[in-house]
Structure formats: structure tokens, C-alpha cells
Enzyme design. Structure first.
Site, short mmCIF file in Angstrom:
data_model
loop_
_atom_site.label_atom_id
_atom_site.label_comp_id
_atom_site.label_asym_id
_atom_site.label_seq_id
_atom_site.Cartn_x
_atom_site.Cartn_y
_atom_site.Cartn_z
N GLU A 1 0.83 -0.80 0.37
CA GLU A 1 -0.09 0.07 0.33
C GLU A 1 0.92 0.82 0.22
OE1 GLU A 1 -2.07 0.73 3.87
OE2 GLU A 1 -1.17 -0.94 4.57
N CYS B 1 -3.69 -2.78 4.51
CA CYS B 1 -2.55 -4.67 4.81
C CYS B 1 -3.15 -5.59 4.42
CB CYS B 1 -2.87 -3.81 6.65
SG CYS B 1 -2.18 -2.27 7.12
N HIS C 1 -2.99 -10.00 12.52
CA HIS C 1 -2.36 -7.64 11.52
C HIS C 1 -1.66 -7.66 12.85
CE1 HIS C 1 -1.23 -4.66 9.78
NE2 HIS C 1 -2.34 -3.62 10.16
#
Ligand code: CAA
Length: 390
Positions: free
Chosen positions: A79, A111, A233
Site C-alpha cells: 500500500e 494491510c 495483523h
């Protein structure tokens, strides 16, 4: 047929800022960053490192022992792309001398892009089981000097070869997924730093976890007790601890004790504490950390993965660690990389953060820094020039 991760590589910048140094400079109690956010160091990318060089270094590790001609596709998730048009993976394709008969594309959904890439890779391998797909996730996270997100900044890349008969982890087909159009974190094309509603993003992260886990549970018939380790994450390490506590509460009516928390997620956090947020790479840096650092053998253990990309898409899925996974894991190189980095002063960090490249096409030779095997050497006529080092 088992399909999953055959190898893994992880790389981060050779420079870091100690989080206590940052706390001192921002006049904040260091315990807020160390305990409240769970961070110890922040990886800082010098001007000669970008998502391409970070990714190429991780891919070099992941490809060790894999014939280049087996790689039928390279999926590059980021990203913090270096170009609006050309896939960053094409530079990596050249730097690693991959075959010309190889699909290369860049994927973006904050993400979550890396997990999309892993799932797409599984589908490609299912269609052609003799082929392998290289997934590279690579990012540099930037929130801005003095911003609340600053202590969570970082950078890193993870590369994984996806194959049939995987040596590390077989990915199971059941999954929960949730997409919803929200504005919790985004970066307009004209900005270098993300815009973020931090508290809202953390709430969404947790809500989407609960929703996708319920879906996964319905589809797989498995509950929390069937999963031994959880890779989340990792925007910052404490986020995983808080989310895992919320998942336990929702599923079992009580938060986990500290021993359970340690067993289920403790080993996934070592690398993130040293690097900070590496956006799309962060969840799989957690997997590398678990595989490298677990003292208990993990063969046959199920790992749950929760991937969250702001904006937002979240997915929960699982995989099973394969017999003999330690044989070609390559942990020693990663441990050595993390223990031999260069500490920056706050001035050194801010200088790297503020380094700007020309936008008018003029020539720029990038200063030499301590880097891995690849570097961004120059910019000429709007072209990025990468080279292999030694
Ligand atoms: N000692 C110990 N702990 C302390 C402390 C001290 N002296 N001072 C504060 N703390 C604790 C606080 O109690 C808090 O913990 P709890 O949440 O458990 O109460 C923690 O430290 C953080 O304190 P604040 O909430 O006051 O911190 P903040 O408002 O300054 O910033 C943040 C926190 C909002 C997460 C900010 O870092 C941020 O905006 N980060 C970027 C966004 C982000 O990471 N979002 C996560 C979900 S979105 C996602 O995952 C995608 C992505 O990668 C971005």
C-alpha cells in the site's frame, strides 16, 4: 491436495530508532509506547530502501533452494507503492532473475493485500499444481513526525513461496471474510503520510475479527479450542493482545489468562516489536516470528490468521504447520539480521524521514547506506534505478 506456504523470507531495514529515544524526544512516558503499544524499536528505511528493495531482499531468502523456473507468478502486495502504473514486483522479477514466463501484478487493499495475494496464489496453484507462486508483501508505514501514529511506524517485507505439498504450512479452505466501505485509515495519492482515525480503526479491527471468526467457525465447525496459535495483523503489538482478549471474551465469556495469551500469540510478536508496523507484511512477519522463535515444535499445530486492511476488508482463515518445517526454515539469517542493525539518533531518523526525492525528473544519486543485497541507487528521468550490492 495440500496447498500452502513452502518457504518464507523476512527482511527489514538495517536502521532502527529505539522507542525510548522517540518517547524522550516527544516528551511522552516511554511506558506508553513500550507497554501501552507494545513496541521496542521502529525500523527506519534509509533513502536507498523502498518497498521494492525490502521485498527483493525478503524474496531472495524465500527463493533459496527453489529453482527460479518453477515460479509461474509473482504477486506483489503493497500500500506504499513506488509507481501508480508499473507493478513494483517487476523490478523484483528482474533483480531476482525470474523467468519471463511469469505473471507479475501488484495488489492493494491496505494491510489486507498480502492475504488476498496468498489466497489468489492458492487458487493459481490448485489449477496448475506443478507451478509455484511467489507472494511478496512489502511496506513502509508513515504517519508523520509527532503524530499519535508515529510510535507505530516501521517497515518490512515478507516473501512466501506458495506451492502444492508445502513444506511449512498447509492452508485450509475455510475462511470468514468481511468487506465494508469505511474511512478509518487511507492515503490520498497526493499524500506521503496516511490519514487515520486511530481509535475508530482499532474498534473496526476488533469488530471485523469477531464477525469473520463467527463465519469461519460456521464454515469449518472449529472453535477457539481447535486453534493453538494466532497470527494477527500487527499495526502495533498490543493490538493483537487486545483483539485476542476480545475474541476470547466473545467466544468463551472471559478474557484469556496471561499464560494462555503468551502461548497463543506471544511468539508471533517478537519481530513486530523490533520493526513496527509493516502494513501488508505485518501478519506474515508474525508467522515468521512464530516459526523461528517457538521453543516447542509446531508440527501438526493449527495457526489461525486474522488479516485486517483498513477501508476495510478482514479475513480469518487457518493453516496447519507441516512435519519437518524447521529443516529449511532459514531462521538463523533472520535472527542475525535483527541483532546486527544500526541504531539511529532522533536527528538521524528525522533526516531519513524528511529525505525527499526530486519530482521534476532531475538526476539524483542516492547516498550509500547499510542495506541488504539490493539498493535504490539513483533516480534519472523519473526512472528508479535499482542495483544489486556485492
Ligand atoms: N504507561 C503504560 N500504558 C500507557 C501509558 C503509560 N504511561 N500511557 C498510555 N498508556 C496506554 C493507554 O492506556 C492505551 O492502552 P489501552 O488502549 O489498553 O487503554 C495505550 O497506551 C495507547 O494510548 P492512547 O490510546 O492514549 O494512545 P494514542 O491515542 O496516542 O494513540 C493509536 C494510539 C490511536 C493506536 C495511535 O497509535 C494510532 O493512531 N495508530 C495508527 C492506527 C492504528 O494502528 N490502528 C490500528 C487498527 S487499523 C489497522 O490495523 C490497519 C493499520 O495497519 C493501520
Amino acid at each position: 491436495m495440500k496447498i500452502g506456504l513452502d518457504s518464507i523470507g523476512f527482511y527489514t531495514s538495517r536502521y532502527y530508532l529505539d522507542i525510548e529515544e522517540l518517547a524522550r524526544a516527544r516528551c511522552v512516558d516511554a511506558a506508553k509506547y513500550k507497554v501501552g503499544l507494545g513496541q521496542n524499536r521502529m525500523s527506519v528505511a534509509p533513502p536507498s530502501e523502498d518497498p521494492v528493495t525490502l521485498g527483493a531482499n525478503a524474496a531472495l531468502q524465500a527463493l533459496e533452494g527453489t529453482p527460479r523456473e518453477d515460479i509461474a507468478a509473482l504477486l506483489f502486495a503493497t500500500e506504499t507503492s513506488v509507481d501508480q502504473s508499473k507493478a513494483g514486483g517487476i523490478y523484483i522479477h528482474r533483480l531476482l532473475d525470474l523467468p519471463s514466463r511469469c505473471r507479475v501484478v501488484e495488489l492493494k487493499q491496505a494491510c489486507y493485500g498480502s492475504t488476498a495475494a496468498v489466497q489468489f496464489a492458492v487458487a493459481l496453484v490448485a489449477r496448475e499444481p506443478s507451478s509455484k507462486v511467489l507472494v511478496v508483501a512489502s511496506d513502509i508505514s508513515r504517519y508523520g513526525l509527532g503524530s499519535p501514529g508515529e510510535p507505530t511506524q516501521g517497515c518490512g517485507a515478507v516473501a512466501m513461496v506458495v506451492s502444492a505439498k508445502p513444506r511449512l504450512l498447509a492452508i485450509e479452505p475455510e475462511h470468514g471474510v468481511h468487506t465494508e466501505e469505511v474511512m478509518d485509515f487511507w492515503r490520498p495519492n497526493y499524500r506521503q503520510e496516511a490519514v487515520v482515525d486511530g481509535k475508530y480503526s482499532a474498534r473496526l479491527y476488533t469488530q471485523v475479527l469477531l464477525e469473520t471468526f463467527e463465519q469461519y467457525k460456521r464454515e469449518s465447525g472449529r472453535g477457539l479450542g481447535d486453534i493453538q496459535h494466532f497470527c494477527y495483523h500487527l499495526p502495533f503489538s498490543r493490538m493483537a493482545e487486545k483483539a485476542h482478549a476480545a475474541l476470547h471474551k466473545a467466544q468463551l465469556g472471559a478474557a484469556p489468562g496471561s499464560k494462555t495469551l503468551q502461548v497463543q500469540i506471544g511468539d508471533t510478536l517478537h519481530y513486530n516489536r523490533q520493526t513496527g508496523n509493516s502494513y501488508s507484511a505485518a501478519i506474515y512477519a508474525g508467522l515468521a516470528s512464530l516459526l523461528d522463535r517457538s521453543e516447542q515444535p509446531l508440527e501438526g499445530r493449527r495457526v489461525g490468521f486474522y488479516s485486517y486492511g483498513s477501508g476495510c476488508v478482514g479475513e480469518f482463515f487457518s493453516g496447519v504447520v507441516q512435519p519437518g518445517y524447521r529443516r529449511d526454515l532459514g531462521s538463523a539469517a533472520r535472527l542475525e539480521m535483527l541483532s546486527s542493525r544500526n541504531a539511529l539518533s532522533i536527528e538521524g531518523y528525522e533526516a531519513m524521514f524528511n529525505y525527499a526525492i526530486p519530482t521534476d525528473g532531475s538526476f539524483l544519486e542516492i547516498p550509500i547506506h547499510d542495506v541488504g543485497r539490493f539498493r535504490l541507487a539513483a533516480i534519472r528521468d523519473h526512472k528508479r534505478i535499482y542495483e544489486a550490492v556485492n
